[in-house]
Structure formats: structure tokens, C-alpha cells
Design a protein around this motif. Structure first.
Motif, PDB file in Angstrom:
ATOM      1  N   ALA A 581       0.740  -1.269   0.016  1.00 46.65           N
ATOM      2  CA  ALA A 581      -0.017   0.017  -0.165  1.00 46.65           C
ATOM      3  C   ALA A 581       0.739   1.200  -0.001  1.00 46.65           C
ATOM      4  O   ALA A 581       0.296   2.415  -0.514  1.00 46.65           O
ATOM      5  CB  ALA A 581      -1.003   0.255   1.190  1.00 46.65           C
ATOM      6  N   LEU A 582       2.113   1.042   0.336  1.00 50.79           N
ATOM      7  CA  LEU A 582       2.874   2.301   0.563  1.00 50.79           C
ATOM      8  C   LEU A 582       4.090   2.410  -0.374  1.00 50.79           C
ATOM      9  O   LEU A 582       5.045   3.282  -0.338  1.00 50.79           O
ATOM     10  CB  LEU A 582       3.284   2.265   2.025  1.00 50.79           C
ATOM     11  CG  LEU A 582       2.591   2.396   3.156  1.00 50.79           C
ATOM     12  CD1 LEU A 582       3.075   2.334   4.504  1.00 50.79           C
ATOM     13  CD2 LEU A 582       1.691   3.696   2.981  1.00 50.79           C
ATOM     14  N   TRP A 583       4.010   1.844  -1.413  1.00 49.81           N
ATOM     15  CA  TRP A 583       5.330   1.825  -2.327  1.00 49.81           C
ATOM     16  C   TRP A 583       5.359   3.208  -2.785  1.00 49.81           C
ATOM     17  O   TRP A 583       6.553   3.638  -3.576  1.00 49.81           O
ATOM     18  CB  TRP A 583       5.484   0.832  -3.358  1.00 49.81           C
ATOM     19  CG  TRP A 583       4.178   0.854  -4.609  1.00 49.81           C
ATOM     20  CD1 TRP A 583       2.896   0.515  -4.305  1.00 49.81           C
ATOM     21  CD2 TRP A 583       4.092   1.525  -5.654  1.00 49.81           C
ATOM     22  NE1 TRP A 583       2.087   0.893  -5.626  1.00 49.81           N
ATOM     23  CE2 TRP A 583       3.094   1.756  -6.384  1.00 49.81           C
ATOM     24  CE3 TRP A 583       5.268   2.409  -6.285  1.00 49.81           C
ATOM     25  CZ2 TRP A 583       2.698   2.149  -7.598  1.00 49.81           C
ATOM     26  CZ3 TRP A 583       4.849   2.947  -7.561  1.00 49.81           C
ATOM     27  CH2 TRP A 583       3.718   2.941  -8.102  1.00 49.81           C
ATOM     28  N   ASN A 584       4.228   3.839  -3.249  1.00 45.57           N
ATOM     29  CA  ASN A 584       4.281   5.238  -3.746  1.00 45.57           C
ATOM     30  C   ASN A 584       4.007   6.150  -2.621  1.00 45.57           C
ATOM     31  O   ASN A 584       3.216   7.105  -2.987  1.00 45.57           O
ATOM     32  CB  ASN A 584       3.316   5.190  -4.833  1.00 45.57           C
ATOM     33  CG  ASN A 584       1.890   5.255  -4.454  1.00 45.57           C
ATOM     34  OD1 ASN A 584       1.558   4.301  -3.479  1.00 45.57           O
ATOM     35  ND2 ASN A 584       0.938   5.610  -4.943  1.00 45.57           N
ATOM     36  N   LEU A 585       4.527   6.181  -1.421  1.00 38.86           N
ATOM     37  CA  LEU A 585       4.466   6.796  -0.457  1.00 38.86           C
ATOM     38  C   LEU A 585       4.561   8.431  -0.629  1.00 38.86           C
ATOM     39  O   LEU A 585       3.836   9.310  -0.157  1.00 38.86           O
ATOM     40  CB  LEU A 585       5.421   6.427   0.812  1.00 38.86           C
ATOM     41  CG  LEU A 585       5.377   7.211   2.083  1.00 38.86           C
ATOM     42  CD1 LEU A 585       3.723   7.255   2.620  1.00 38.86           C
ATOM     43  CD2 LEU A 585       6.264   6.686   3.039  1.00 38.86           C
ATOM     44  N   TYR A 586       5.533   8.766  -1.557  1.00 33.54           N
ATOM     45  CA  TYR A 586       5.938   9.961  -2.039  1.00 33.54           C
ATOM     46  C   TYR A 586       4.694  10.888  -2.536  1.00 33.54           C
ATOM     47  O   TYR A 586       4.703  11.995  -2.652  1.00 33.54           O
ATOM     48  CB  TYR A 586       7.099   9.970  -2.823  1.00 33.54           C
ATOM     49  CG  TYR A 586       6.961   8.836  -4.027  1.00 33.54           C
ATOM     50  CD1 TYR A 586       6.423   9.563  -5.149  1.00 33.54           C
ATOM     51  CD2 TYR A 586       7.512   7.804  -4.089  1.00 33.54           C
ATOM     52  CE1 TYR A 586       6.319   8.549  -6.329  1.00 33.54           C
ATOM     53  CE2 TYR A 586       7.569   6.851  -5.007  1.00 33.54           C
ATOM     54  CZ  TYR A 586       6.621   7.433  -6.483  1.00 33.54           C
ATOM     55  OH  TYR A 586       6.661   6.540  -7.386  1.00 33.54           O
ATOM     56  N   GLU A 587       3.700  10.043  -3.204  1.00 32.23           N
ATOM     57  CA  GLU A 587       2.764  10.639  -3.950  1.00 32.23           C
ATOM     58  C   GLU A 587       1.204  10.547  -3.039  1.00 32.23           C
ATOM     59  O   GLU A 587       0.289  11.035  -3.463  1.00 32.23           O
ATOM     60  CB  GLU A 587       2.558  10.230  -5.197  1.00 32.23           C
ATOM     61  CG  GLU A 587       2.170   8.842  -5.602  1.00 32.23           C
ATOM     62  CD  GLU A 587       2.292   8.383  -6.966  1.00 32.23           C
ATOM     63  OE1 GLU A 587       2.351   9.510  -7.653  1.00 32.23           O
ATOM     64  OE2 GLU A 587       2.039   7.126  -7.368  1.00 32.23           O
ATOM     65  N   LEU A 588       1.436   9.769  -1.927  1.00 33.42           N
ATOM     66  CA  LEU A 588       0.058   9.734  -1.181  1.00 33.42           C
ATOM     67  C   LEU A 588      -0.326  11.116  -0.672  1.00 33.42           C
ATOM     68  O   LEU A 588       0.756  11.956  -0.199  1.00 33.42           O
ATOM     69  CB  LEU A 588       0.372   8.586  -0.064  1.00 33.42           C
ATOM     70  CG  LEU A 588       0.588   7.210  -0.814  1.00 33.42           C
ATOM     71  CD1 LEU A 588       0.628   6.202   0.685  1.00 33.42           C
ATOM     72  CD2 LEU A 588      -0.482   6.652  -1.568  1.00 33.42           C
ATOM     73  N   LYS A 589      -1.624  11.294  -0.206  1.00 33.55           N
ATOM     74  CA  LYS A 589      -2.102  12.316   0.403  1.00 33.55           C
ATOM     75  C   LYS A 589      -3.185  11.935   1.436  1.00 33.55           C
ATOM     76  O   LYS A 589      -3.742  10.954   1.423  1.00 33.55           O
ATOM     77  CB  LYS A 589      -2.871  13.333  -0.568  1.00 33.55           C
ATOM     78  CG  LYS A 589      -2.186  13.898  -1.737  1.00 33.55           C
ATOM     79  CD  LYS A 589      -2.949  14.511  -2.815  1.00 33.55           C
ATOM     80  CE  LYS A 589      -2.318  15.665  -3.777  1.00 33.55           C
ATOM     81  NZ  LYS A 589      -1.122  16.668  -3.229  1.00 33.55           N
ATOM     82  N   VAL A 590      -3.403  12.655   2.477  1.00 39.27           N
ATOM     83  CA  VAL A 590      -4.003  12.373   3.628  1.00 39.27           C
ATOM     84  C   VAL A 590      -4.982  13.813   3.753  1.00 39.27           C
ATOM     85  O   VAL A 590      -4.696  14.778   3.944  1.00 39.27           O
ATOM     86  CB  VAL A 590      -3.423  12.379   5.042  1.00 39.27           C
ATOM     87  CG1 VAL A 590      -4.443  12.183   6.127  1.00 39.27           C
ATOM     88  CG2 VAL A 590      -2.563  10.854   4.862  1.00 39.27           C
ATOM     89  N   THR A 591      -6.376  13.392   3.670  1.00 42.99           N
ATOM     90  CA  THR A 591      -7.435  14.501   3.705  1.00 42.99           C
ATOM     91  C   THR A 591      -8.301  14.028   4.965  1.00 42.99           C
ATOM     92  O   THR A 591      -8.278  12.981   5.618  1.00 42.99           O
ATOM     93  CB  THR A 591      -8.142  14.441   2.618  1.00 42.99           C
ATOM     94  OG1 THR A 591      -9.204  13.221   2.571  1.00 42.99           O
ATOM     95  CG2 THR A 591      -7.473  14.655   1.184  1.00 42.99           C
ATOM     96  N   ASP A 592      -9.156  15.073   5.329  1.00 45.54           N
ATOM     97  CA  ASP A 592      -9.962  14.938   6.473  1.00 45.54           C
ATOM     98  C   ASP A 592     -11.211  14.543   5.931  1.00 45.54           C
ATOM     99  O   ASP A 592     -12.235  14.352   6.610  1.00 45.54           O
ATOM    100  CB  ASP A 592     -10.300  16.275   7.219  1.00 45.54           C
ATOM    101  CG  ASP A 592      -9.003  16.797   7.995  1.00 45.54           C
ATOM    102  OD1 ASP A 592      -8.141  15.426   8.355  1.00 45.54           O
ATOM    103  OD2 ASP A 592      -8.481  17.638   8.161  1.00 45.54           O
ATOM    104  N   LYS A 593     -11.581  14.269   4.634  1.00 47.44           N
ATOM    105  CA  LYS A 593     -12.887  13.744   4.125  1.00 47.44           C
ATOM    106  C   LYS A 593     -12.981  12.271   4.081  1.00 47.44           C
ATOM    107  O   LYS A 593     -11.951  11.670   3.831  1.00 47.44           O
ATOM    108  CB  LYS A 593     -12.967  14.410   2.663  1.00 47.44           C
ATOM    109  CG  LYS A 593     -12.947  15.989   2.756  1.00 47.44           C
ATOM    110  CD  LYS A 593     -13.285  16.546   1.496  1.00 47.44           C
ATOM    111  CE  LYS A 593     -13.195  18.005   1.513  1.00 47.44           C
ATOM    112  NZ  LYS A 593     -13.355  18.632  -0.154  1.00 47.44           N
TER     113      LYS A 593
END
Length: 593
Positions: A581-593
Motif C-alpha cells: 500500500a505504501l510503495w508510492n508513499l511519496y505521492e500519497l495524500k491524507v485528507t479529512d474527508k
């Protein structure tokens, strides 16, 4: 995150990969505390089952570990397609035995110091190639029958050349994906020895080191480590991707790995919203699937996991100070291929799969990942050991074993056949396997004692004293290219569990023997890496799998499906069994939605 690092190094750390199925006796943390912190900065909350063993990426042999988020190589690997992509090197020129990488301009370490071609030279010539440093990385860099290492040379301020002494098919994937370490921080530890004559590097950056002093080059850097509670990562402001994108990424400012005592604890934390990601175990799948919509998360299914779950006997005939590592009587049984085959036939794998994973997995016949192009399947002719206790009994009788009036199995000299299977304390998978194996083998008159012991004690037996009889083992996965398993199969590899060779600094062995079939598998892995024709490479690795299936140094059991639950607020997930799930950690985003 550089998934190639995981494929080449950490996924084949056989001793510590047991952690994927084990929970150590650690204290759980307070998710409410971290949720309060999460309101302040965008962060990702994750859970790991064990404390880090080292902050030195070169000496790491365990999984999980802290290195994938904090280190990167010259190139990266797409976690879905397996394709190689630019990393710190903006481009490369591949001429077969010669590869030239061109580094990006303005690269920096997490402490702001320049990252240059000199760091690449230092990493390979002074660290990886250094025989005084026990690292499994060197095993996958050895080329051909001569076991020579590639030559690494600086061409100019941005270009570095790698030259192989002979054809080496995985050269680009191997050298390009390995982590680069900082010369300015580690040079002194390579040139200085302690009072015992060992390089200071061997004790540099252990877990007692202030995490802020660990210099890295990945998207994140270590911020803090609280023993038995958590590891915290902070966004690396000097990571090259942030500079390319105008320093607007990542949306994730901080990542926290909670060290959780048990699967039950982190399941509770995830269901209460205290964690963003959780590996879904078979026994929890139905529960989490029902809660998927309400809990605002998605369960990703990547198909068969890349890992390997197996049973192995200690085939090492060596001695230390005249004392055999394994009781000579038992060693004769273990080194009898008919005995190993009989045990393989005696295990009811389908029942074991249902009991351990509730059927959420697949039977396993080879250590090569089923989705690798080099996998040799039963349909193609791979020998399999379907449950057949009668055949197991005939193999034992044909090998000179016998039964007494009580139905107990004896060897030709009248010795009762009895051995101990070791596993890590807390592993429920191991508990199921051990309990069923005891019953299955009991039907053959074999007395198997099942013992779960402390992780540290087990690690010492498997990797240092070599004093064990049988073990439940698990690796966290293999790569697409079989060469990433070279250290697992080579008789001289740093990790060759069933017949381990001492590593640098360990007491020597007398009388260790390498069986002809064992040597042949090692030779085939060398030949496979030398062959550039893909069709011929497949034939070579297929032959290695044929031999391994015939002589069963590992009795493969099953592999789970790769299942992970991720909060819907984590955007950009591109899940696969290969990359996770985290191989592309550099482009993941975290939102509050």
C-alpha cells in the motif's frame, strides 16, 4: 519509497521475517494521543509488530524495518508493474555489462549536505564490497562462478559507471535499487576499529542512536523512537521529488508506526479509527469486510502474497569446538531425503490452510512467487507433495526406518524418531501449524515437540549458534527476478538457513558439508544471473525449482492473500501484492474527508 530495496534485501531476511506472522511482547500505545497530534499536521498512522533492531540499513536483516521510507537508490521500481523508473538518477545508459547512471542536479541528504557521485562510490566500494562488514547485500552483487563484484567508477561529478566482469542479467535492477548511504557521516566508522579489532561501522547507528542523527535520502527521515511504543518519521525537506514539484509534496507531513503488542490490539485500534492502515488477517477478514463502508476504509486484495511459509530441518553437519550443532542421530534423519519427503507427504496442507487462514490463501509449492515470470508451476511439472500418509510410511520403511509394537517410528538402530519444531512466541499461524503437524506426524509414529520461544532466543539459534532441529519459517516475499533470492539459496550466502555458514565475526565451523544437490542449486542461480536470453533464464530457474522440490530443504505450506485495509482519507493508493500500500508513499495524500 523504494520498493526495490525491499525486494533485494529485506524480503529475504529469513530469520527475522517471521515477524510478519508474529507479535512480540511489546507495549501498545495510545491512539487517542496520536489522533490529537494528527489534528495538527497531516500524518499517516500505521502499526508494526516489532521494534526496530537497527538504524543501520547495511546491517539490517529484519522485517519490518524502518528503511523503506528513509532510503532510496539510483532508480526506483513501480510497485504495480515492476518497471524500473528514475530515482536519484534522472537517467541511465544500459549496455549490458556496463551501466552509466546520471545523477540529478542538487541532490541532498536529510541533513542538507550534498549527495554526490562520491557517496555512490563510498556505498559500494567501501561498504557493500567490504568483507569486514557482514551484509546480505553483498551476496546479490556477486557475479558469475568467480563471485566477482562489479567495478564502480566515477566518470564526472554527475555520472557513475558500473561494470560487470561478465554478463549479469539483473545488473541494472540490482545495483540501481540498492540504498545509497552518506559518506560524510559514515567514513570514519569504516576506517576506525574498536578495541576488539572490529570496524566501528558494525556498532554505528544502532537503535540507541538519536534518530535525528540518522542521515537518509528518502521521502522521510527518522524523527523519534520510543522503545516499545512508536517510531516517528518526519518529512524530509531535501528529498529530490519535493524540489522537482515545487516543495508542495508530500501532503503527509509525518508518519507514525505504532509498535503494537498483538494483532487483537491493532485490530481494535484500527476499528476505532486510531490507525490508517492495517494488514488484514484471514481471521479478521469477514469482520472488517462488513465494516468497510461504515468505517470509511477499503480492503485491497493483491492476490497471492509474495511471501513464503515453510518448515525446514537443520541439515548442517558442522561442529563447533568438537560439538555437533545437531545430534548426529537426528542429523542422519534430517539429511535423508526420503525422511524429508515423507514429512512433506504427511502434512495435510489443505486442512492447515483452512485452519490457519480460513482458506483465504493458496497452497504453496515453490519459494518463487507465483506471479514471477520465472515461477515453475505444478502444471508444468513441479513435484508436489499432496497429503498421502501411506506414501509417507512407505518412504520411511524404504529408507530403513521401522515400527515397534506400539506403532512408534524407529530408525535402523532402534532410536525413537523425535524432534523439536521451533517457532516464535505469539505467532498464531505457527500455533496452528505446530499443532496440526504434531497430529499429522503422530499418525506416522513420529514424536514432534512444538516449542515457541522468545524472538531474540530464536534469532540467536537460527543466525548465530545454529543449534536447532526444525523451524517454522517465513520470508516476507520475493522479487520478480530470482536473483534477489541468491543469498537464500547460495551455500555461501549470508542467509542459507537450512545449512548456514558462519558470517564475519562468528566462530568457525568444522565439518560443514554442502550436498551435491545443494551446490547445484547454487550453481544454477549463478548461471541464471549470467544468462541474458529470457527463455533460457526461465529454464535455468525452473531446473533450480525442480531440484528444490525433489530434495525439499524447505517444505512449503501455503501463502496468504495480500489483503490490506486503508482509510479512504488516504488518497492515491495503488495497491499490489508486490508493492503493498505504501510503495508510492511519496505521492500519497491524507485528507479529512
Amino acid at each position: 519509497m523504494n520498493s526495490q530495496i525491499s525486494k533485494l534485501i529485506f524480503r529475504h531476511s529469513w530469520i527475522f521475517a517471521l515477524l510478519s506472522f508474529v507479535a512480540l511482547a511489546l507495549n501498545s500505545c495510545n491512539p487517542a494521543e496520536m489522533k490529537t497530534a494528527a489534528a495538527q499536521v497531516p500524518q499517516l498512522l500505521y502499526s508494526i509488530s516489532a521494534e526496530p533492531k537497527t538504524f543501520n540499513v547495511v546491517l539490517s536483516n529484519e522485517s519490518p524495518n524502518v528503511f523503506s521510507p528513509i532510503y532510496e537508490g539510483l532508480i526506483t521500481e513501480n510497485g504495480v508493474t515492476g518497471q524500473l523508473e528514475p530515482g536519484m538518477a534522472e537517467s541511465w545508459q544500459d549496455e549490458g555489462q556496463r551501466i552509466v547512471f546520471t545523477l540529478r542536479k542538487g541532490l541532498k541528504w536529510s541533513d542538507g549536505e550534498p549527495l554526490t557521485v562520491n557517496d555512490v562510490l563510498f556505498t559500494f566500494n567501501d561498504v557493500y564490497f567490504n568483507k569486514n562488514i557482514p551484509t546480505s547485500i553483498r551476496d546479490i552483487l556477486l557475479i558469475g562462478k568467480s563471485r566477482a563484484l562489479p567495478k564502480v567508477r566515477k566518470l564526472d561529478d554527475r555520472r557513475v559507471e558500473f561494470t560487470a566482469p561478465e554478463p549479469f542479467a539483473p545488473l541494472l535492477r540490482t545495483v540501481g535499487g540498492l540504498p545509497i548511504v552518506p559518506e560524510h557521516s559514515l567514513r570514519q566508522s569504516i576506517t576506525t576499529k574498536n578495541k576488539d579489532g572490529n570496524l566501528l561501522f558494525l556498532s554505528t547507528w544502532d537503535t540507541g542512536t538519536d534518530p535525528k542523527k540518522i542521515v537518509s535520502n528518502g521521502p522521510f527521515m527518522l524523527k523519534s523512537y520510543v522503545t516499545s511504543q512508536r517510531v516517528t518519521f518526519q518529512r524530509n525537506p531535501y528529498y529530490w521529488r519535493w524540489a522537482v514539484r515545487g516543495n508542495q509534496e508530500p501532503n503527509i507531513e509525518r508518519m507514525v508506526w505504532e509498535i503494537v503488542e498483538s494483532p487483537d490490539t491493532y485490530l481494535v485500534q484500527f476499528r476505532s479509527g486510531g490507525l490508517d492502515i492495517i494488514a488484514v488477517q484471514a481471521r479478521n477478514f469477514s469482520l472488517l469486510k462488513r465494516e468497510e463502508k461504515r468505517g470509511k476504509f477499503t480492503i485491497y486484495n493483491g492476490g497471492p502474497d509474495t511471501g513464503s511459509i515453510y518448515i525446514s530441518f537443520n541439515l548442517n553437519k558442522g561442529r563447533r569446538n568438537g560439538k555437533p550443532l545437531v545430534d548426529p542421530i537426528k542429523s542422519r534423519w534430517f539429511n535423508n531425503v526420503a525422511f524429508r519427503q515423507a514429512v512433506a507427504y504427511a502434512i495435510d496442507r489443505p486442512k492447515m490452510l483452512n485452519n490457519a487462514l480460513r482458506g483465504i490463501g493458496e497452497l504453496q509449492y515453490s519459494g518463487t512467487w507465483v506471479r514471477s515470470p520465472y515461477y515453475f508451476s505444478p502444471e508444468q511439472g513441479l513435484k508436489v507433495y499432496d497429503y498421502n500418509p501411506e506414501k509417507a510410511k512407505q518412504l520411511l520403511l524404504g529408507a530403513g526406518f521401522q515400527y515397534n509394537a506400539q506403532g512408534q517410528l524407529l530408525d535402523a538402530d532402534g532410536n525413537r524418531v523425535r524432534f523439536t519444531l521451533l517457532a516464535n512466541t505469539g505467532s498464531r499461524t505457527a500455533e496452528v501449524i505446530g499443532s496440526q503437524m504434531k497430529q499429522d506426524l503422530g499418525k506416522l509414529g513420529i514424536r514432534m515437540d512444538f516449542q515457541q520461544i522468545d524472538f531474540g532466543t530464536l534469532g540467536d539459534k537460527l543466525g548465530n549458534t545454529f543449534e536447532w532441529e526444525a523451524m517454522f519459517g517465513a520470508t516476507t516475499g520475493g522479487g520478480l527476478d530470482p536473483n534477489s533470492s541468491a543469498n537464500f539459496w547460495s551455500p555461501d550466502g549470508e542467509f542459507h538457513p537450512f545449512n548456514q555458514k558462519p558470517t564475519a565475526g562468528q566462530p568457525p565451523l568444522e565439518g560443514r558439508e554442502v550436498a551435491p544437490w545443494e551446490a547445484e542449486i547454487g550453481r544454477l542461480y549463478i548461471e541464471g544471473a549470467q544468462e541474458l536470453d529470457e527463455a533460457k533464464r526461465k529454464e535455468i530457474y525452473w531446473e533450480a525449482q525442480r531440484i528444490a522440490a525433489e530434495y525439499v530443504p524447505y517444505i512449503h505450506l501455503f501463502t496468504p492473500l495480500s489483503l490490506t485495509a486503508v482509510r479512504d482519507r488516504v488518497k492515491g493508493v495503488k495497491y499490489s501484492a508486490y508493492g503493498g500500500a505504501l510503495w508510492n508513499l511519496y505521492e500519497l495524500k491524507v485528507t479529512d474527508k
